[in-house]
Write a protein that holds these residues in place. Sequence first.
Motif, short mmCIF file in Angstrom:
data_model
loop_
_atom_site.label_atom_id
_atom_site.label_comp_id
_atom_site.label_asym_id
_atom_site.label_seq_id
_atom_site.Cartn_x
_atom_site.Cartn_y
_atom_site.Cartn_z
N ALA A 166 0.83 -1.21 0.00
CA ALA A 166 0.00 0.00 0.00
C ALA A 166 0.87 1.26 0.00
CB ALA A 166 -0.92 -0.01 1.21
N ALA A 167 1.94 1.26 0.80
CA ALA A 167 2.83 2.42 0.86
C ALA A 167 3.54 2.62 -0.48
CB ALA A 167 3.85 2.23 1.98
N SER A 169 2.48 1.69 -3.44
CA SER A 169 1.47 2.16 -4.40
C SER A 169 1.20 3.65 -4.22
CB SER A 169 0.18 1.36 -4.21
OG SER A 169 -0.82 1.81 -5.09
N GLU A 170 1.16 4.10 -2.97
CA GLU A 170 0.91 5.52 -2.68
C GLU A 170 2.05 6.39 -3.21
OE1 GLU A 170 0.32 8.51 1.16
OE2 GLU A 170 0.46 6.34 1.46
N THR A 171 3.29 5.97 -2.95
CA THR A 171 4.44 6.73 -3.43
C THR A 171 4.50 6.74 -4.95
OG1 THR A 171 5.73 6.28 -1.42
CG2 THR A 171 6.96 6.88 -3.41
N THR A 172 4.19 5.61 -5.57
CA THR A 172 4.20 5.52 -7.03
C THR A 172 3.23 6.52 -7.65
OG1 THR A 172 4.82 3.17 -6.95
CG2 THR A 172 3.83 3.99 -9.00
N SER A 173 2.08 6.70 -7.01
CA SER A 173 1.08 7.63 -7.53
C SER A 173 1.55 9.08 -7.48
CB SER A 173 -0.22 7.49 -6.74
OG SER A 173 -0.09 8.00 -5.41
N LYS A 174 2.56 9.36 -6.65
CA LYS A 174 3.07 10.73 -6.51
C LYS A 174 4.22 11.05 -7.47
CE LYS A 174 2.02 10.73 -1.53
NZ LYS A 174 2.62 10.77 -0.18
N ARG A 238 2.54 1.96 8.27
CA ARG A 238 2.47 2.51 6.92
C ARG A 238 2.97 3.96 6.87
NH1 ARG A 238 -2.79 2.63 2.85
NH2 ARG A 238 -1.95 4.18 1.39
N GLU A 239 2.68 4.73 7.89
CA GLU A 239 3.09 6.13 7.89
C GLU A 239 4.61 6.25 7.86
OE1 GLU A 239 1.86 10.14 10.28
OE2 GLU A 239 2.56 8.45 11.48
N SER A 242 5.92 5.21 4.37
CA SER A 242 5.63 6.24 3.37
C SER A 242 6.50 7.48 3.56
CB SER A 242 4.15 6.64 3.43
OG SER A 242 3.32 5.56 3.04
N ASP A 246 8.95 8.46 0.58
CA ASP A 246 8.71 9.71 -0.13
C ASP A 246 9.93 10.63 -0.13
OD1 ASP A 246 6.17 8.89 -0.67
OD2 ASP A 246 5.15 10.33 0.61
#
Length: 385
Positions: A166-167, A169-174, A238-239, A242, A246
């Motif tokens: 999940a982490a 995927s979140e970074t990839t979206s940025k 997760r925090e 991430s 990031d």
Amino acid sequence: MILATCVAPLAAFACRFNVRDVGFVDLGSDPYRLYLYVGDSMPMAERESLQSISTATFYDSNVKPQLLPLAQARQSEARAFIPEDFTGGVPAAVLVSPDRKTTLSLPLAKSGVSVLQTAWEALEPIVDSPRRNAILEQVFDSYGVVMIVEGKDVAANTKVRSMVDAAVSETTSKLPGLEKEIQQPPVVAVISTEEMEAERAFLWSLGIREVKEAPRVAILYARGRMIGPVLDGERLNRESISAILDTIGLNCECGLDRKWMQGVMVPLKWDRDRKQQVAKQLGFNPESPEIRIEMSQILAKSGAGQGIHRSKIIGDTLDELLTGYRTKGLAPENPPKQNKKPFAESLEMNKPEASELMLSWVVVAGILILIAGGAIVLFARRRES
């Protein structure tokens, strides 16, 4: 040409590197030290052969071997790392971390077998092992690698894998919002409990020395560096993943403490082919003296970061990084949305800093002086003609 020359100082304020770029440049990192302790009675020919084997094994790596007879070792800084049970009989090898705080003892010989026959097999895994090699290939070529070191608890391993996915995927979206593009997104790698023994030296360099019940996570980037601490227990969430992940894509003047951009490298080979591949990928040569000087100047700066990611200096602890992450001080941003505030208020909020305003006036004044000077010379020539 005159205009370009005058405006050049303004461009210098924008950093053309990100944290990942900085991580590829070696700004004087201390190497790992490998002390090979031998008895004073070992024949000179055997000493020279063992020294040759170690030199060849660690050529183009960040491990520096040194063979030391016992009497010499006792008179050098290596005396602090002599194994307690070493009496000069069977040769011993001790790997020392760059900060000289931790050591790893390595079996250098087997009973009844010459050390010259077992040395290659004993020393090579320090910089060459199956999973490490595969992971480092991904580290060099991608945004970074989130590495999960599994524990005995299968359910916990599964839970952490979902959290990491999940982490990532979140970074990839940025990635599209980064100031400097990184083409390959972060990836996930796993080291199972069965693989840990073969990766002993690799994991030791990250501070992982034994199989535990719960999994742990380490994030690697650039030139095989670990960014942030190994995450376990309450810190493994997760925090935290991430926030650290990031950080890799941020502008190099984002206000981070140097520790985040120049983390300790794992033991690795850094040969000519790898240097050329990395230089081609980055668009600059990280071995260049000019690049090293530029990077050193960037990291030597103090005060607020520059560019989109302005923030206060973020210290070297995870808690300080998380504080910046929660306030979005270090989060990658997309281009700012249109300002809907009243015009006067907008002008006040976006008012340039005094130093930037002064520099702008100096540049403008310089341009006007050059134009006026050119006009006077041209007018004088016309009068003469």
